[in-house]
Design an enzyme around this catalytic site. Structure first.
Site, PDB file in Angstrom:
ATOM      1  CE  LYS A  13      23.354  27.891 -37.095  1.00 21.09           C
ATOM      2  NZ  LYS A  13      23.728  29.051 -37.891  1.00 21.09           N
ATOM      3  NE  ARG A  87      22.694  33.322 -33.391  1.00 18.81           N
ATOM      4  CZ  ARG A  87      21.777  32.565 -34.414  1.00 18.81           C
ATOM      5  NH1 ARG A  87      21.074  31.606 -33.820  1.00 18.81           N
ATOM      6  NH2 ARG A  87      21.689  33.075 -35.468  1.00 18.81           N
ATOM      7  NE  ARG A 126      18.121  31.805 -45.040  1.00 13.48           N
ATOM      8  CZ  ARG A 126      18.657  31.449 -44.123  1.00 13.48           C
ATOM      9  NH1 ARG A 126      19.323  30.398 -43.586  1.00 13.48           N
ATOM     10  NH2 ARG A 126      18.708  32.355 -42.805  1.00 13.48           N
ATOM     11  NE  ARG A 159      15.959  34.102 -41.523  1.00 13.74           N
ATOM     12  CZ  ARG A 159      16.505  33.452 -40.960  1.00 13.74           C
ATOM     13  NH1 ARG A 159      16.697  32.157 -40.864  1.00 13.74           N
ATOM     14  NH2 ARG A 159      17.335  34.012 -39.783  1.00 13.74           N
ATOM     15  NE  ARG A 170      21.172  36.673 -39.431  1.00 14.82           N
ATOM     16  CZ  ARG A 170      20.591  35.862 -40.423  1.00 14.82           C
ATOM     17  NH1 ARG A 170      20.334  36.327 -41.515  1.00 14.82           N
ATOM     18  NH2 ARG A 170      20.574  34.527 -40.112  1.00 14.82           N
TER      19      ARG A 170
END
Ligand code: AMP
Length: 216
Positions: A13, A87, A126, A159, A170
């Protein structure tokens, strides 16, 4: 053009939203990014949100709706891309009401589909820039990017919520609370699903075709 990007964490996204925003010349509003900035600045919002974020949980709906209302009230254009919001069904209903109050509505809800095991891999590899927050693409073999940020030379970091254990949490939260939005937007005739498990450029071409087709 007002659209939302839906999809599990790590479905692309942020990457696709940034490219689409540059192409359409409209801003991206990312609630995750706004919250991370608040955490870094240690504002009251950041202090409140940090615990939820580090555990992979959603920040409460009323807090998020207050944040979005503030951002949309201050907007300088009627076009925008929403990334990471809504969300929950309550947020989606809140957004419809908020937009209705401005006399606006949503054109597209675009879902990027990527299998769960793929997003776990993507998120553990990531890295983001500690300065400009840009995502750094992993190396061709899938291992994390190294070295300074290609945009600004800042240091790359992982992160806090991209650690595997938090990623799994998550994804559970996504399945339980966010995936029902697919049905919500399908019922409104606004949902388009795009296979996000393809090279970034190929996914982007599909997105462009969709939104440009609409503008033609
Ligand atoms: P993201 O960068 O979109 O993956 O968001 C990172 C984290 O910020 C999420 O795991 C949540 O804790 C929080 N967050 C971001 N957007 C929302 C939202 N719309 N509702 C609730 N929590 C959010």
């Amino acid at each position: 053009m007002r659209l939302i990007l839906l999809g599990a964490p790590g479905s692309g996204k942020g990457t696709q939203g940034a490219r689409l925003a540059a192409d359409l010349q409209i801003p991206t509003i990312s609630t995750g990014e706004l919250l991370r900035q608040a955490v870094t600045k240690n504002t009251a919002l950041g202090v409140m949100a940090r615990g939820f974020m580090s555990q992979g949980k959603l920040v409460p709906d009323d807090v998020i709706m207050g944040l979005i209302r503030e951002v949309l009230d201050a907007r300088t254009t009627d076009g925008f891309i929403l990334d990471g919001f809504p969300r929950t069904i309550a947020q989606a209903e809140g957004l419809d009401e908020l937009l209705g109050g401005y006399g606006l509505d949503l054109r597209f809800a675009i879902a990027l589909d990527v299998a769960q095991e793929k997003v776990v891999k993507r998120l553990s590899a990531r890295r983001v820039c500690s300065e400009c927050r840009a995502d750094a693409n992993p190396q061709p073999d899938g291992s994390p990017a190294t070295g300074p940020c290609g945009n600004c030379g800042g240091a790359l970091i992982q992160r806090e919520d991209d650690r595997e254990e938090t990623v799994r949490k998550r994804l559970m939260v996504y399945d339980e609370q966010t995936a029902p939005l697919l049905g919500y937007y399908a019922a409104q005739g606004k949902l388009t699903r795009i296979d996000g498990d393809r090279p970034v450029d190929v996914v982007f071409d599909d997105l462009l075709r969709l939104v440009r087709g609409d503008q033609a």
